[in-house]
Design a protein around this motif. Structure first.
Motif, PDB file in Angstrom:
ATOM      1  N   GLU A   1      41.967  37.095  29.259  1.00 30.30           N
ATOM      2  CA  GLU A   1      42.403  36.935  30.852  1.00 30.30           C
ATOM      3  C   GLU A   1      41.252  36.257  31.729  1.00 30.30           C
ATOM      4  O   GLU A   1      41.637  35.651  32.475  1.00 30.30           O
ATOM      5  N   ALA A   2      40.032  36.747  31.409  1.00 29.40           N
ATOM      6  CA  ALA A   2      38.980  36.136  32.327  1.00 29.40           C
ATOM      7  C   ALA A   2      38.825  34.676  32.017  1.00 29.40           C
ATOM      8  O   ALA A   2      38.910  33.999  32.981  1.00 29.40           O
TER       9      ALA A   2
ATOM     10  N   VAL B   1      40.673  41.009  27.357  1.00 34.55           N
ATOM     11  CA  VAL B   1      40.160  41.032  28.612  1.00 34.55           C
ATOM     12  C   VAL B   1      39.435  39.688  28.715  1.00 34.55           C
ATOM     13  O   VAL B   1      39.430  38.921  29.523  1.00 34.55           O
TER      14      VAL B   1
ATOM     15  N   THR C   1      39.388  35.681  40.759  1.00 33.58           N
ATOM     16  CA  THR C   1      40.579  35.052  41.171  1.00 33.58           C
ATOM     17  C   THR C   1      40.248  34.550  42.652  1.00 33.58           C
ATOM     18  O   THR C   1      40.866  33.479  42.985  1.00 33.58           O
TER      19      THR C   1
ATOM     20  N   LEU D   1      37.471  40.820  37.820  1.00 34.41           N
ATOM     21  CA  LEU D   1      38.768  39.794  37.508  1.00 34.41           C
ATOM     22  C   LEU D   1      39.293  39.434  39.076  1.00 34.41           C
ATOM     23  O   LEU D   1      39.646  38.540  39.433  1.00 34.41           O
TER      24      LEU D   1
ATOM     25  N   LEU E   1      41.722  32.799  34.067  1.00 35.81           N
ATOM     26  CA  LEU E   1      41.411  32.934  35.638  1.00 35.81           C
ATOM     27  C   LEU E   1      40.542  31.711  35.944  1.00 35.81           C
ATOM     28  O   LEU E   1      40.381  31.461  36.877  1.00 35.81           O
TER      29      LEU E   1
ATOM     30  N   LEU F   1      32.688  43.148  35.302  1.00 30.25           N
ATOM     31  CA  LEU F   1      34.178  43.267  35.553  1.00 30.25           C
ATOM     32  C   LEU F   1      34.495  44.312  36.171  1.00 30.25           C
ATOM     33  O   LEU F   1      35.326  44.542  36.906  1.00 30.25           O
TER      34      LEU F   1
END
Length: 118
Positions: free
Chosen positions: A90-91, A87, A64, A60, A94, A52
């Motif tokens: 969020e990953a 984190v 995306t 990230l 996505l 990341l």
């Protein structure tokens, strides 16, 4: 299966490549997200293993971009030292397929990769 390994650490790239050397996988490496984007455009891997925290394009941002351009055609494993819950969430939001925290066991990585064999 074609695998693209993206990490700014030469040690990590070599460790992953070495741990998968006896497999039938075709392994390509990239040093950062912008390098990875070029390799994905040219080679379209089946699986991306990415860190990341990288220069130029973060992991990230790369995730995306992959999801916007390749949807579910490319599976993604995030391999990072960042283990904070926000984190990780969020990953996954996505669209990543798996998450492994560094330091990691190469055997564990190999088993997780086998899940994506075509």
């Amino acid at each position: 299966m074609k695998i693209l390994v993206i990490d700014d650490s030469d040690v990590i790239r070599k460790l992953i490549k070495h741990s998968l050397k006896d497999s039938s996988y075709t392994i390509t490496v990239a040093t950062d997200g912008s390098d990875a984007i070029e390799k994905i455009k040219n080679e379209t891997p089946n699986l991306v293993i990415t860190d990341l925290m990288m220069p130029h394009v973060s992991g990230l941002e790369l995730v995306t971009w992959i999801k916007e351009n390749y949807d579910d055609q490319i599976k993604i494993i995030v391999l990072t030292a960042l283990g904070e819950e926000d984190v990780v969430l969020e990953a996954f939001s996505l669209g990543i397929d798996d998450f492994i925290t560094k330091p990691f066991d190469p055997k564990d990585l190999s088993l997780r990769i086998k899940r994506f064999e075509m």
